[in-house]
Design a protein around this motif. Structure first.
Motif, PDB file in Angstrom:
ATOM      1  N   ALA A 102      -5.316  29.049  15.330  1.00 28.73           N
ATOM      2  CA  ALA A 102      -5.055  28.476  14.036  1.00 28.73           C
ATOM      3  C   ALA A 102      -6.005  29.426  13.056  1.00 28.73           C
ATOM      4  O   ALA A 102      -6.991  30.022  13.275  1.00 28.73           O
ATOM      5  N   LYS A 103      -5.504  29.633  11.788  1.00 28.69           N
ATOM      6  CA  LYS A 103      -6.194  30.026  10.764  1.00 28.69           C
ATOM      7  C   LYS A 103      -7.463  29.447  10.508  1.00 28.69           C
ATOM      8  O   LYS A 103      -7.421  28.114  10.214  1.00 28.69           O
ATOM      9  N   GLY A 104      -8.549  30.034  10.299  1.00 29.44           N
ATOM     10  CA  GLY A 104      -9.674  29.400   9.962  1.00 29.44           C
ATOM     11  C   GLY A 104     -10.030  29.338   8.227  1.00 29.44           C
ATOM     12  O   GLY A 104      -9.282  30.278   7.722  1.00 29.44           O
ATOM     13  N   ARG A 105     -10.715  28.564   8.026  1.00 29.50           N
ATOM     14  CA  ARG A 105     -11.012  28.536   6.588  1.00 29.50           C
ATOM     15  C   ARG A 105     -11.879  29.656   6.217  1.00 29.50           C
ATOM     16  O   ARG A 105     -12.755  30.144   6.772  1.00 29.50           O
ATOM     17  N   PRO A 106     -11.779  29.901   4.763  1.00 27.23           N
ATOM     18  CA  PRO A 106     -12.435  30.974   4.292  1.00 27.23           C
ATOM     19  C   PRO A 106     -13.959  30.539   4.353  1.00 27.23           C
ATOM     20  O   PRO A 106     -14.123  29.371   3.992  1.00 27.23           O
ATOM     21  N   ARG A 107     -14.863  31.289   4.147  1.00 27.69           N
ATOM     22  CA  ARG A 107     -16.433  31.118   4.198  1.00 27.69           C
ATOM     23  C   ARG A 107     -16.934  31.608   3.380  1.00 27.69           C
ATOM     24  O   ARG A 107     -16.672  32.883   2.869  1.00 27.69           O
ATOM     25  N   MET A 108     -17.928  31.356   2.779  1.00 25.05           N
ATOM     26  CA  MET A 108     -18.869  31.839   1.903  1.00 25.05           C
ATOM     27  C   MET A 108     -20.234  32.304   2.245  1.00 25.05           C
ATOM     28  O   MET A 108     -20.886  31.913   3.114  1.00 25.05           O
ATOM     29  N   GLY A 109     -20.391  33.688   1.927  1.00 26.83           N
ATOM     30  CA  GLY A 109     -21.568  34.445   2.587  1.00 26.83           C
ATOM     31  C   GLY A 109     -22.644  34.016   1.628  1.00 26.83           C
ATOM     32  O   GLY A 109     -22.723  33.461   0.611  1.00 26.83           O
ATOM     33  N   ARG A 110     -23.917  34.488   1.872  1.00 28.03           N
ATOM     34  CA  ARG A 110     -25.297  34.168   1.144  1.00 28.03           C
ATOM     35  C   ARG A 110     -24.875  35.065  -0.079  1.00 28.03           C
ATOM     36  O   ARG A 110     -25.768  34.330  -1.208  1.00 28.03           O
TER      37      ARG A 110
ATOM     38  N   ARG B 186      -2.841  17.522  19.710  1.00 28.98           N
ATOM     39  CA  ARG B 186      -4.432  17.748  19.786  1.00 28.98           C
ATOM     40  C   ARG B 186      -4.546  18.873  18.738  1.00 28.98           C
ATOM     41  O   ARG B 186      -3.462  19.784  18.123  1.00 28.98           O
ATOM     42  N   ARG B 187      -5.825  19.171  18.484  1.00 26.18           N
ATOM     43  CA  ARG B 187      -6.023  20.440  17.693  1.00 26.18           C
ATOM     44  C   ARG B 187      -5.748  21.516  18.303  1.00 26.18           C
ATOM     45  O   ARG B 187      -5.952  21.824  19.518  1.00 26.18           O
ATOM     46  N   PRO B 188      -5.334  22.743  17.576  1.00 22.65           N
ATOM     47  CA  PRO B 188      -5.389  22.921  16.287  1.00 22.65           C
ATOM     48  C   PRO B 188      -4.223  22.347  15.595  1.00 22.65           C
ATOM     49  O   PRO B 188      -2.935  22.066  16.274  1.00 22.65           O
ATOM     50  N   ASP B 189      -4.355  22.181  14.048  1.00 20.33           N
ATOM     51  CA  ASP B 189      -3.091  21.607  13.358  1.00 20.33           C
ATOM     52  C   ASP B 189      -1.964  22.580  13.550  1.00 20.33           C
ATOM     53  O   ASP B 189      -2.192  23.758  13.258  1.00 20.33           O
ATOM     54  N   LEU B 190      -0.887  21.937  13.250  1.00 26.43           N
ATOM     55  CA  LEU B 190       0.389  22.850  13.318  1.00 26.43           C
ATOM     56  C   LEU B 190       0.292  23.821  12.098  1.00 26.43           C
ATOM     57  O   LEU B 190       0.840  24.706  12.053  1.00 26.43           O
ATOM     58  N   ASP B 191       0.078  23.076  10.801  1.00 24.71           N
ATOM     59  CA  ASP B 191       0.105  23.897   9.543  1.00 24.71           C
ATOM     60  C   ASP B 191      -0.874  25.219   9.634  1.00 24.71           C
ATOM     61  O   ASP B 191      -0.694  26.156   9.201  1.00 24.71           O
ATOM     62  N   ASN B 192      -2.139  24.912  10.145  1.00 23.46           N
ATOM     63  CA  ASN B 192      -3.047  26.027  10.219  1.00 23.46           C
ATOM     64  C   ASN B 192      -2.672  27.271  11.289  1.00 23.46           C
ATOM     65  O   ASN B 192      -2.725  28.442  11.083  1.00 23.46           O
ATOM     66  N   LEU B 193      -1.635  26.772  12.404  1.00 20.90           N
ATOM     67  CA  LEU B 193      -1.080  27.720  13.285  1.00 20.90           C
ATOM     68  C   LEU B 193      -0.230  28.476  12.432  1.00 20.90           C
ATOM     69  O   LEU B 193      -0.070  29.705  12.728  1.00 20.90           O
ATOM     70  N   LEU B 194       0.695  27.812  11.845  1.00 21.04           N
ATOM     71  CA  LEU B 194       1.827  28.423  11.090  1.00 21.04           C
ATOM     72  C   LEU B 194       1.251  29.306  10.040  1.00 21.04           C
ATOM     73  O   LEU B 194       1.802  30.299   9.790  1.00 21.04           O
ATOM     74  N   LYS B 195       0.073  29.059   9.480  1.00 28.04           N
ATOM     75  CA  LYS B 195      -0.514  29.863   8.200  1.00 28.04           C
ATOM     76  C   LYS B 195      -0.903  31.257   8.932  1.00 28.04           C
ATOM     77  O   LYS B 195      -0.762  32.407   8.210  1.00 28.04           O
ATOM     78  N   LEU B 196      -1.637  31.237  10.034  1.00 23.00           N
ATOM     79  CA  LEU B 196      -2.003  32.251  10.507  1.00 23.00           C
ATOM     80  C   LEU B 196      -0.914  33.325  11.189  1.00 23.00           C
ATOM     81  O   LEU B 196      -0.858  34.534  10.754  1.00 23.00           O
ATOM     82  N   LEU B 197       0.182  32.619  11.457  1.00 24.89           N
ATOM     83  CA  LEU B 197       1.449  33.495  11.792  1.00 24.89           C
ATOM     84  C   LEU B 197       2.153  34.024  10.662  1.00 24.89           C
ATOM     85  O   LEU B 197       2.485  35.394  10.701  1.00 24.89           O
ATOM     86  N   THR B 198       2.568  33.139   9.702  1.00 26.56           N
ATOM     87  CA  THR B 198       3.021  33.762   8.523  1.00 26.56           C
ATOM     88  C   THR B 198       2.413  34.896   7.897  1.00 26.56           C
ATOM     89  O   THR B 198       2.729  35.890   7.251  1.00 26.56           O
ATOM     90  N   ASP B 199       1.025  34.742   7.743  1.00 28.19           N
ATOM     91  CA  ASP B 199       0.028  35.634   6.935  1.00 28.19           C
ATOM     92  C   ASP B 199       0.199  37.056   7.946  1.00 28.19           C
ATOM     93  O   ASP B 199       0.185  38.032   7.412  1.00 28.19           O
TER      94      ASP B 199
END
Length: 141
Positions: A16-24, A89-102
């Protein structure tokens, strides 16, 4: 001559596509796992579709997850027969799709805004894989 449909099977566990993270320093970045998964997906998609498709697209996707080895024989046989297919179960379907479409941007299509219809499922299977069918739609809805 443009193609009307592309069918691609991608071996390996769907990620699945992971959430963006913020660096220091306050900058937002994409996690390494997500970047790696997106790059490997792009390679697999490029092999199946060397030229991006044009126009409105319909996408049909099946994310397959291997059943646990600890399952009893009856449950494993049900998966092999297709009578116990849903992977809820996890991962969520929408996050799997997001990675694939991106990952498909610039590879399967010029931009993921071209995808106007999606039929996606998560299921248990004998092997981990992602199966994608992309069709070019014609005319008006």
């Amino acid at each position: 001559m443009p193609r009307d449909a592309v069918s691609i099977t991608i071996p390996g566990k769907p990620i699945a596509k992971g959430r963006p993270r913020m660096g220091r320093n306050g900058r937002v970045y994409t996690p390494e796992r997500t970047r790696g998964a997106e790059e490997s997906l792009q390679w697999a998609l490029r092999e199946g579709c060397p030229v991006p498709l044009e126009g409105p697209l319909e996408m049909e996707v099946t994310f397959s997850f291997r059943y646990p080895k600890s399952w009893p024989k009856a449950k494993r046989e049900a998966v092999e027969e297709g009578t116990h297919p849903w992977y809820n179960r996890r991962p969520d379907l929408d996050n799997l799709l997001k990675l694939l479409t991106d990952a498909g941007n610039g590879v399967l299509w010029k931009d993921d805004t071209q995808v106007v219809a999606v039929d996606a499922t998560k299921e248990y299977s004998i092997e981990d894989s992602t199966f994608v069918v992309v069709r070019v739609l014609g005319g008006t809805p």
